[in-house]
Motif scaffolding. Sequence first.
Motif, PDB file in Angstrom:
ATOM      1  N   SER A  88     -11.813   3.484  -7.716  1.00  0.00           N
ATOM      2  CA  SER A  88     -10.766   4.064  -6.768  1.00  0.00           C
ATOM      3  C   SER A  88     -10.820   5.490  -7.443  1.00  0.00           C
ATOM      4  O   SER A  88     -10.823   5.868  -8.388  1.00  0.00           O
ATOM      5  N   ASN A  96      -5.627   8.281  -6.596  1.00  0.00           N
ATOM      6  CA  ASN A  96      -5.006   7.185  -6.054  1.00  0.00           C
ATOM      7  C   ASN A  96      -4.361   6.575  -7.240  1.00  0.00           C
ATOM      8  O   ASN A  96      -3.497   5.969  -7.061  1.00  0.00           O
ATOM      9  N   GLU A 141       0.368   7.675   1.587  1.00  0.00           N
ATOM     10  CA  GLU A 141       0.900   9.249   0.935  1.00  0.00           C
ATOM     11  C   GLU A 141       1.194  10.057   1.966  1.00  0.00           C
ATOM     12  O   GLU A 141       2.321  10.857   1.743  1.00  0.00           O
ATOM     13  N   GLU A 178      -9.859   0.991  -3.667  1.00  0.00           N
ATOM     14  CA  GLU A 178      -8.525   1.507  -3.593  1.00  0.00           C
ATOM     15  C   GLU A 178      -7.422   0.618  -4.125  1.00  0.00           C
ATOM     16  O   GLU A 178      -7.374  -0.655  -4.339  1.00  0.00           O
ATOM     17  N   LYS A 226       0.873  -1.294  -0.009  1.00  0.00           N
ATOM     18  CA  LYS A 226       0.168  -0.006  -0.049  1.00  0.00           C
ATOM     19  C   LYS A 226       1.042   1.257  -0.009  1.00  0.00           C
ATOM     20  O   LYS A 226       1.916   1.254   0.702  1.00  0.00           O
ATOM     21  N   SER A 246      -6.036  -1.696  -9.569  1.00  0.00           N
ATOM     22  CA  SER A 246      -6.473  -0.346  -9.795  1.00  0.00           C
ATOM     23  C   SER A 246      -7.814  -0.266 -10.136  1.00  0.00           C
ATOM     24  O   SER A 246      -8.014  -0.253 -11.206  1.00  0.00           O
ATOM     25  N   TYR A 254      -0.335   5.332  -7.802  1.00  0.00           N
ATOM     26  CA  TYR A 254       0.124   3.936  -8.234  1.00  0.00           C
ATOM     27  C   TYR A 254       0.577   3.694  -9.584  1.00  0.00           C
ATOM     28  O   TYR A 254       1.700   3.127  -9.523  1.00  0.00           O
TER      29      TYR A 254
END
Length: 139
Positions: free
Chosen positions: A95, A99, A36, A64, A33, A91, A103
């Motif tokens: 989401s 985000n 952030e 997410e 994960k 992905s 990624y």
Amino acid sequence: MANAASGMALDDECKLKFLELKAKRTYRFIVYKIEEKQKQVIVDKVGEPTETYDDFTASLPADECRYAVYDFDFVTPENCQKSKIFFIAWSPDTSRVRNKMIYASSKDRFKRELDGIQVELQATDPSEMGLDVFKSRAN
């Protein structure tokens, strides 16, 4: 060391757990994960060797993004027991755009840190990483 594209660093535990999966088969899967606030990739969840593919998919949030590594066992047409390490960029369509962007921009550098990945999958919904997809990509 931060990723130039997104500024995400890699927590030491990420590589350590991956090496344990690769060398000792200590885990069935690892879910990563991006934190952030700390600007780094961390280990979100590890799956014990006894856990199943369903346990793995259940550990991915529906809305997410995540990175994941899955140790896939299979039998070849010649009846040989093998395994391949899959990297999954999860992905989901649901989401947040931010985000997905974080990624996407961090993926290549993160993947390079994990030496030994044999197959990469990009998935936006569970059907794109079903067991049939794993089986077809493993051979």
